[in-house]
Design a protein around this motif. Structure first.
Motif, PDB file in Angstrom:
ATOM      1  N   VAL A 159       0.835  -1.198   0.000  1.00  0.00           N
ATOM      2  CA  VAL A 159       0.000   0.000   0.000  1.00  0.00           C
ATOM      3  C   VAL A 159       0.869   1.248   0.000  1.00  0.00           C
ATOM      4  O   VAL A 159       0.485   2.279  -0.550  1.00  0.00           O
ATOM      5  N   GLU A 160       2.044   1.166   0.625  1.00  0.00           N
ATOM      6  CA  GLU A 160       2.945   2.322   0.627  1.00  0.00           C
ATOM      7  C   GLU A 160       3.417   2.637  -0.790  1.00  0.00           C
ATOM      8  O   GLU A 160       3.525   3.813  -1.174  1.00  0.00           O
ATOM      9  N   ASP A 161       3.681   1.597  -1.565  1.00  0.00           N
ATOM     10  CA  ASP A 161       4.019   1.766  -2.975  1.00  0.00           C
ATOM     11  C   ASP A 161       2.880   2.495  -3.692  1.00  0.00           C
ATOM     12  O   ASP A 161       3.095   3.471  -4.435  1.00  0.00           O
ATOM     13  N   GLN A 162       1.648   2.069  -3.442  1.00  0.00           N
ATOM     14  CA  GLN A 162       0.484   2.695  -4.073  1.00  0.00           C
ATOM     15  C   GLN A 162       0.311   4.140  -3.613  1.00  0.00           C
ATOM     16  O   GLN A 162       0.028   5.036  -4.426  1.00  0.00           O
ATOM     17  N   PHE A 163       0.466   4.375  -2.301  1.00  0.00           N
ATOM     18  CA  PHE A 163       0.326   5.733  -1.768  1.00  0.00           C
ATOM     19  C   PHE A 163       1.273   6.700  -2.471  1.00  0.00           C
ATOM     20  O   PHE A 163       0.887   7.788  -2.903  1.00  0.00           O
ATOM     21  N   MET A 164       2.546   6.312  -2.569  1.00  0.00           N
ATOM     22  CA  MET A 164       3.542   7.230  -3.105  1.00  0.00           C
ATOM     23  C   MET A 164       3.319   7.484  -4.596  1.00  0.00           C
ATOM     24  O   MET A 164       3.533   8.605  -5.070  1.00  0.00           O
ATOM     25  N   ARG A 165       2.868   6.472  -5.331  1.00  0.00           N
ATOM     26  CA  ARG A 165       2.576   6.697  -6.749  1.00  0.00           C
ATOM     27  C   ARG A 165       1.388   7.637  -6.909  1.00  0.00           C
ATOM     28  O   ARG A 165       1.371   8.480  -7.807  1.00  0.00           O
ATOM     29  N   ARG A 166       0.381   7.489  -6.023  1.00  0.00           N
ATOM     30  CA  ARG A 166      -0.769   8.414  -6.079  1.00  0.00           C
ATOM     31  C   ARG A 166      -0.344   9.845  -5.748  1.00  0.00           C
ATOM     32  O   ARG A 166      -0.943  10.807  -6.242  1.00  0.00           O
ATOM     33  N   LEU A 167       0.674   9.990  -4.910  1.00  0.00           N
ATOM     34  CA  LEU A 167       1.166  11.317  -4.535  1.00  0.00           C
ATOM     35  C   LEU A 167       2.132  11.887  -5.568  1.00  0.00           C
ATOM     36  O   LEU A 167       2.697  12.962  -5.359  1.00  0.00           O
ATOM     37  N   GLY A 168       2.320  11.169  -6.663  1.00  0.00           N
ATOM     38  CA  GLY A 168       3.114  11.698  -7.766  1.00  0.00           C
ATOM     39  C   GLY A 168       4.583  11.328  -7.749  1.00  0.00           C
ATOM     40  O   GLY A 168       5.353  11.866  -8.553  1.00  0.00           O
ATOM     41  N   MET A 169       4.999  10.422  -6.876  1.00  0.00           N
ATOM     42  CA  MET A 169       6.406  10.035  -6.831  1.00  0.00           C
ATOM     43  C   MET A 169       6.698   9.074  -7.977  1.00  0.00           C
ATOM     44  O   MET A 169       6.041   8.044  -8.123  1.00  0.00           O
ATOM     45  N   GLY A 170       7.689   9.412  -8.778  1.00  0.00           N
ATOM     46  CA  GLY A 170       8.041   8.583  -9.927  1.00  0.00           C
ATOM     47  C   GLY A 170       8.866   7.371  -9.548  1.00  0.00           C
ATOM     48  O   GLY A 170       9.438   7.296  -8.453  1.00  0.00           O
ATOM     49  N   ASP A 171       8.941   6.420 -10.485  1.00  0.00           N
ATOM     50  CA  ASP A 171       9.667   5.176 -10.229  1.00  0.00           C
ATOM     51  C   ASP A 171      11.141   5.414  -9.947  1.00  0.00           C
ATOM     52  O   ASP A 171      11.779   4.619  -9.259  1.00  0.00           O
ATOM     53  N   GLY A 172      11.694   6.494 -10.469  1.00  0.00           N
ATOM     54  CA  GLY A 172      13.108   6.768 -10.267  1.00  0.00           C
ATOM     55  C   GLY A 172      13.487   7.002  -8.819  1.00  0.00           C
ATOM     56  O   GLY A 172      14.662   6.836  -8.448  1.00  0.00           O
ATOM     57  N   ARG A 173      12.531   7.388  -7.988  1.00  0.00           N
ATOM     58  CA  ARG A 173      12.812   7.645  -6.570  1.00  0.00           C
ATOM     59  C   ARG A 173      12.265   6.551  -5.669  1.00  0.00           C
ATOM     60  O   ARG A 173      12.457   6.606  -4.456  1.00  0.00           O
ATOM     61  N   LEU A 174      11.567   5.573  -6.250  1.00  0.00           N
ATOM     62  CA  LEU A 174      11.005   4.476  -5.469  1.00  0.00           C
ATOM     63  C   LEU A 174      11.903   3.246  -5.593  1.00  0.00           C
ATOM     64  O   LEU A 174      12.098   2.720  -6.683  1.00  0.00           O
ATOM     65  N   LEU A 175      12.453   2.813  -4.478  1.00  0.00           N
ATOM     66  CA  LEU A 175      13.256   1.594  -4.444  1.00  0.00           C
ATOM     67  C   LEU A 175      12.364   0.472  -3.940  1.00  0.00           C
ATOM     68  O   LEU A 175      12.046   0.402  -2.753  1.00  0.00           O
ATOM     69  N   ARG A 176      11.940  -0.401  -4.846  1.00  0.00           N
ATOM     70  CA  ARG A 176      11.031  -1.492  -4.477  1.00  0.00           C
ATOM     71  C   ARG A 176      11.850  -2.679  -4.008  1.00  0.00           C
ATOM     72  O   ARG A 176      12.687  -3.200  -4.746  1.00  0.00           O
ATOM     73  N   VAL A 177      11.586  -3.116  -2.773  1.00  0.00           N
ATOM     74  CA  VAL A 177      12.368  -4.187  -2.145  1.00  0.00           C
ATOM     75  C   VAL A 177      11.449  -5.378  -1.857  1.00  0.00           C
ATOM     76  O   VAL A 177      10.232  -5.218  -1.731  1.00  0.00           O
ATOM     77  N   PRO A 178      12.021  -6.595  -1.738  1.00  0.00           N
ATOM     78  CA  PRO A 178      11.177  -7.775  -1.529  1.00  0.00           C
ATOM     79  C   PRO A 178      10.690  -7.955  -0.100  1.00  0.00           C
ATOM     80  O   PRO A 178       9.696  -8.643   0.135  1.00  0.00           O
ATOM     81  N   ASP A 179      11.390  -7.343   0.891  1.00  0.00           N
ATOM     82  CA  ASP A 179      11.006  -7.533   2.288  1.00  0.00           C
ATOM     83  C   ASP A 179      11.517  -6.372   3.127  1.00  0.00           C
ATOM     84  O   ASP A 179      12.314  -5.538   2.660  1.00  0.00           O
ATOM     85  N   ALA A 180      11.030  -6.325   4.385  1.00  0.00           N
ATOM     86  CA  ALA A 180      11.344  -5.199   5.264  1.00  0.00           C
ATOM     87  C   ALA A 180      12.828  -5.133   5.616  1.00  0.00           C
ATOM     88  O   ALA A 180      13.399  -4.040   5.737  1.00  0.00           O
ATOM     89  N   LEU A 181      13.467  -6.272   5.797  1.00  0.00           N
ATOM     90  CA  LEU A 181      14.882  -6.272   6.173  1.00  0.00           C
ATOM     91  C   LEU A 181      15.752  -5.685   5.067  1.00  0.00           C
ATOM     92  O   LEU A 181      16.726  -4.973   5.338  1.00  0.00           O
ATOM     93  N   THR A 182      15.403  -5.954   3.814  1.00  0.00           N
ATOM     94  CA  THR A 182      16.133  -5.348   2.698  1.00  0.00           C
ATOM     95  C   THR A 182      15.914  -3.841   2.695  1.00  0.00           C
ATOM     96  O   THR A 182      16.845  -3.064   2.417  1.00  0.00           O
ATOM     97  N   GLY A 183      14.685  -3.413   3.010  1.00  0.00           N
ATOM     98  CA  GLY A 183      14.410  -1.982   3.091  1.00  0.00           C
ATOM     99  C   GLY A 183      15.182  -1.310   4.203  1.00  0.00           C
ATOM    100  O   GLY A 183      15.707  -0.198   4.039  1.00  0.00           O
ATOM    101  N   ARG A 184      15.273  -1.971   5.352  1.00  0.00           N
ATOM    102  CA  ARG A 184      16.057  -1.423   6.465  1.00  0.00           C
ATOM    103  C   ARG A 184      17.522  -1.263   6.054  1.00  0.00           C
ATOM    104  O   ARG A 184      18.159  -0.246   6.366  1.00  0.00           O
TER     105      ARG A 184
END
Length: 276
Positions: free
Chosen positions: A159-184
């Motif tokens: 949902v966070e991915d969806q939220f940020m795209r709705r707020l106009g954030m482009g893919d270039g600034r979104l780092l999509r990770v497979p799990d929370a530990l990778t994000g940390r």
């Protein structure tokens, strides 16, 4: 005469086909099928506190523990747990390779067109993981989306991915990770300025993996999310039976004790219903 014979043969084939169609046995509903098989395949992605792998490799967490109670109440003897990346859960369900998703999957209009949701199990606030002291002064998802210097880690398909795209954030600034530990790890190394996830998930991750060097900023502008179980669109009978057991369990002494053992308190979703 040849044309007449062809016509009569074709007509006979159509009639026989119709007879066969109307004499087909009724489709077996999902719950009957699972009871007969004696097993239900439940997909999950590791994200504390919703789904956790214990020290001995056992599957636990808020969603799996509730699922165990419901499956027992439905009279299905065994659960086959299937771990996968968060972004694979809905496709695997729709493809028929799992029967239920138990992973703190939030109800959204987009997902409600692809799966059936159970009633929500709690209400959850969104949050952001930032370095201690919040050096960039990040305060809300809208604030983050408006900062061109900020790269953001999100779980792919979340949902966070969806939220940020709705707020106009482009893919270039979104780092999509497979799990929370990778994000940390992305925040630790400076690859991302923040990891966006639910507040319980971030606090659970820090409590299990050490909180030094991090803090959690709670998002106050977005309505609380509603995690729920998910089912295939053509299996409402299974969803409805699941809900019958679930509604009697949520808020019970057993439910509250289970949450307490996970370090959680219950935030009831109130009268809100899953999008159906």
């Amino acid at each position: 005469m040849g044309r007449v014979r062809l016509f009569l043969a074709a007509a006979a084939a159509v009639i026989l086909g119709l007879i066969a169609f109307f004499h087909l046995p009724p489709r077996e509903d999902a719950l009957t099928r699972l009871r007969a098989a004696g097993v239900v395949r439940i997909g999950y992605a590791v994200e504390a506190p919703f789904a956790i792998l214990g020290d001995a490799g056992e599957v636990t967490g808020e969603a799996p523990e509730i699922a165990r109670h419901v499956v027992e109440g439905l009279g299905i003897p065994r659960i086959e747990w299937r771990q996968m990346d968060f972004g694979s859960l809905v496709p695997e369900l729709r493809a028929g390779r799992i029967d239920v998703i138990a992973a703190g999957l939030f109800i959204t209009p987009e997902r409600s067109g692809r799966v059936l949701f159970s009633r929500p199990t709690m209400a959850v606030r969104q949050a952001a993981l930032v370095p201690a002291g919040n050096p960039r002064g990040l305060r809300s998802y809208k604030d983050i989306a408006g900062r061109p210097d900020v790269a953001v880690a999100v779980l792919a398909g979340s949902v966070e991915d969806q939220f940020m795209r709705r707020l106009g954030m482009g893919d270039g600034r979104l780092l999509r990770v497979p799990d929370a530990l990778t994000g940390r790890r992305a925040v630790e190394t400076g690859l991302a300025a923040t990891l966006l996830l639910s507040e319980p998930s971030l606090r659970g991750m820090l409590s299990r993996g050490g909180s030094d060097g991090f803090e959690v900023v709670v998002e106050g502008e977005i309505e609380a999310g509603l995690p729920a179980f998910a089912f295939r669109l053509d299996e409402p009978e299974l969803r409805d039976a699941w809900d019958d057991v679930l509604s009697a369990y949520l808020g019970s002494e057993g439910h509250l004790a289970m949450l307490a053992a996970l370090g959680l308190t219950w935030s009831p979703p109130g009268m809100q219903e899953a999008d159906r």
